[in-house]
Design an enzyme around this catalytic site. Sequence first.
Site, PDB file in Angstrom:
ATOM      1  CE1 TYR A 189      61.563 -44.470  -7.334  1.00 54.81           C
ATOM      2  CE2 TYR A 189      60.324 -46.505  -7.272  1.00 54.81           C
ATOM      3  CZ  TYR A 189      60.369 -45.143  -7.159  1.00 54.81           C
ATOM      4  OH  TYR A 189      59.230 -44.444  -6.889  1.00 54.81           O
ATOM      5  CG  LEU A 190      67.180 -50.977  -8.421  1.00 50.56           C
ATOM      6  CD1 LEU A 190      67.434 -52.431  -8.066  1.00 50.56           C
ATOM      7  CD2 LEU A 190      67.909 -50.051  -7.463  1.00 50.56           C
TER       8      LEU A 190
END
Length: 869
Positions: free
Chosen positions: A828-829
């Site tokens: 997600y990052l």
Amino acid sequence: MSSDAYMSSDDDRPLGDFQNDGKANTGRGGANVYAKEEASDSPMSEDEDMPLSQVTVPNSEPVTPTKSLRRKRAAALDSSSEDDDTPLASSPVKQSSTIPMPGTSKASTVNGHKAVKAESDNKRSSTTAKKQRASTKKGPPQKKLKREDPDASEPPASEGEEITPVKKEKVSRKRKSKVKEETDADVEDNGKSKPTKKRVTSKKVKDGADGSTTPQPKKKGKVKDEGEDEEEVYRWWEAQQNNDGEVKWQTLEHNGVIFPPPYEPLPSNVKMRYKGKEVDLPSESEEVAGFYAAMLETEHAQDATFNKNFFDDWLKVLQDYPPRNKIKITKFEDCDFRPMFEHFEAEKAKKKALSTAEKKELKKQKDLFEEKYVTCLLDGRKEKVGNFRVEPPGLFRGRGDHPKKGALKFRVRPDDITINIGEGTPIPVPNMPGQWKAIVHDQTVTWLANWVENVNGNYKYVFLAAGSSLKGQSDMQKFEKARELKNHVDRIRKDYSADLRSKVMADRQRATAMYFIDKLALRAGNEKGEDEADTVGCCSLRCEHVTLEAPDFLIFDFLGKDSIRYYNRVSVDPQVFKNIKLFKDNKEDSDNLFDRVNTSLLNKHLASYMKGLTAKVFRTYNASITFQQQLDEGTPGDATIQEKLNAYNHANRMVAILCNHQRSAPKTHEQSMGKMRDRLRSLKYDRMKLRHVLFNMDPRFKKQKQYADDESDLDDDWIEDHEKSLKNKEIEKAEKKFTKDNEKLVQEGNKPQPDSVLQEKIEAAEAEYKRVAEERGTGKAKLKRDRAPEKIEEAVQKLNEKIKTFKLQMDDREAGKEVALGTSKINYLDPRITAAWCSAHNVPIEKIFSKTLLAKFPWAMEVDDAWKF
């Protein structure tokens, strides 16, 4: 245990060197938050499907499938996972209401880093083209991540020019590092430049606010010869982008998959018991019993659902392969699998007791067998395959309260597997008898093989490795799609805020669902079957999952993906509170909260704002933008590396909590913290001994404030135990070295050392312990070799810094015991956020990204310091 140990300047080790949490449960319990968090991005490495069979050298001899298992294979249904992250536990953790909601501040707009696809034609350029390229004027070079010597000013060596090695500084024994990059780019016949291949070696980074150079810790391992080729990285992100969105590759050649070895029956004296009597089982039913016996001392064997599902499936196997001695098995409670369990434990102990040479030989055989499966040829390039091993049969573990945990996973055979390969290339031959289910030549997909597992009817895929060009392009496009949302998010929020008051109930429900997905980063959710785990997302919430609390609080309590509990008490917009109250009116607890919205309709509406926009893209965007904001606001300016790392991990924790990436505290957490406390006390002990050396040299040192105070948490009993431990470690080290040296001498045909050599070392350790024991309580100490007071004072200062750093590591470890940082970091990052932050703040990226993640995200390592998501 020499007193000179107090003068040692050990390399700063990452936190993971003092812990063992990461080995709890399914191996995902508590990975090092700095650099030891290994990420397996392959779909084949799910924890719920971890094989339970013994690890052996692969055997190519096949075994025929049991007729029962083949006849009972369920018809498989295609299903897709709701998301690609893997939360690490199922224990509830109350989410803090102070977590910042995404989108509260607007990220600065910067030039994007456009995703590019590799060119399919990767022909080697000619010598003439290389000469032409050398004379071609190049544009300004892209700024690299600060992993080089900041003081280096020499230009890159030209082609054929000898590179002079950098002289190492004498002030440190730690290995200095550098980045060696091949700057020449191949030129094709049409004049377009091709992506280069980069050779990366170890590197040197800047430390601290003053920008001084900090050498990296020396790592153990074989030193590579100067003439040995280093691994080349295909720089696909520099290639011309393929925009058709369909064809992923032109040519593909691989060797298929490796099937697990056939089952080897247990020795005749190892048998399970039923009502106290030994049961003589055929191999087919004995194998399944062994799956359960191997887990006898785990939590799974204490789970009623797990036991029931196992026993039900085992009884079906027993119908076709009953015990030879005619014992009828009907009750699970009367089964005794402990003889099998004890046999497995004894085999593990034997394997662990193998000599180093024997282990190396076994590994060599295994590597030799797997060598041809490790890589494939994609468009003429050699690329690594992610997971080429077919999962062995076993018992399905699942995550959380899965209704099918304990069910029997069948053995997969060639006629279950579809192979995807280039047309006209040799078809791989299975390493067991049988023919592939099908051979396809689909250039629009990236999987090499697939099959359907029998428990849940899910497809299992073999993809390229996480660091491959195809996977890298997919990751980059995912994050670029999330970044693109920045240009539309204000309009989307404005529209759904207006629709919160819509007179059309469907529009009002959709707007409320979008509010939850945006502000709380909820997953969209899909409908579940009766035989699936009762997990829900935003669109599939039931009335029982949301509780109203005046004036404007909502309490969410439900099982999310992988049966992980989501609990959150959060203040919401007053209109949202009114809507939820309206949606729950005249409904039962089991009714859907959003009865006029589903995931398909929601994603279709989102796509009207931006091509490819889904609820999942929103989740990725919110995670990355929140992370960027937390780093910008929380990173201290003038701080140590460890203080910056703590700020980084705090930002990561905020995202993990936002996305509900929770876990239960590892079982060994307290044990690990105890070891860390002992490690802290040992550092204080070393400092105390150095202080005592100074006092012995000159009593005036006692009057100096920095040396006057005694160590508060070192009592006499602990000091005595610690010194005994140091002595025992010294003796153990001497014994291991003596044994290893003798093994080497024997292998070389020389005479081994006599036992007297070892005895001398043991006596020396005993004498040193006796000398140190005599110093105990006197407040004075001596070193075996004299040192100048200035050197000792310098060593004390270094220990002070180590103690400070270690305390920060302990605080960070305690704060993150119930949060899984790895999932958000992997999925997600945007890795460019981390790369830019490390470059801007002079933090070695190896402190944050493991080697696996560095190989997964090579395209993100060269962004500018000022890059923002």
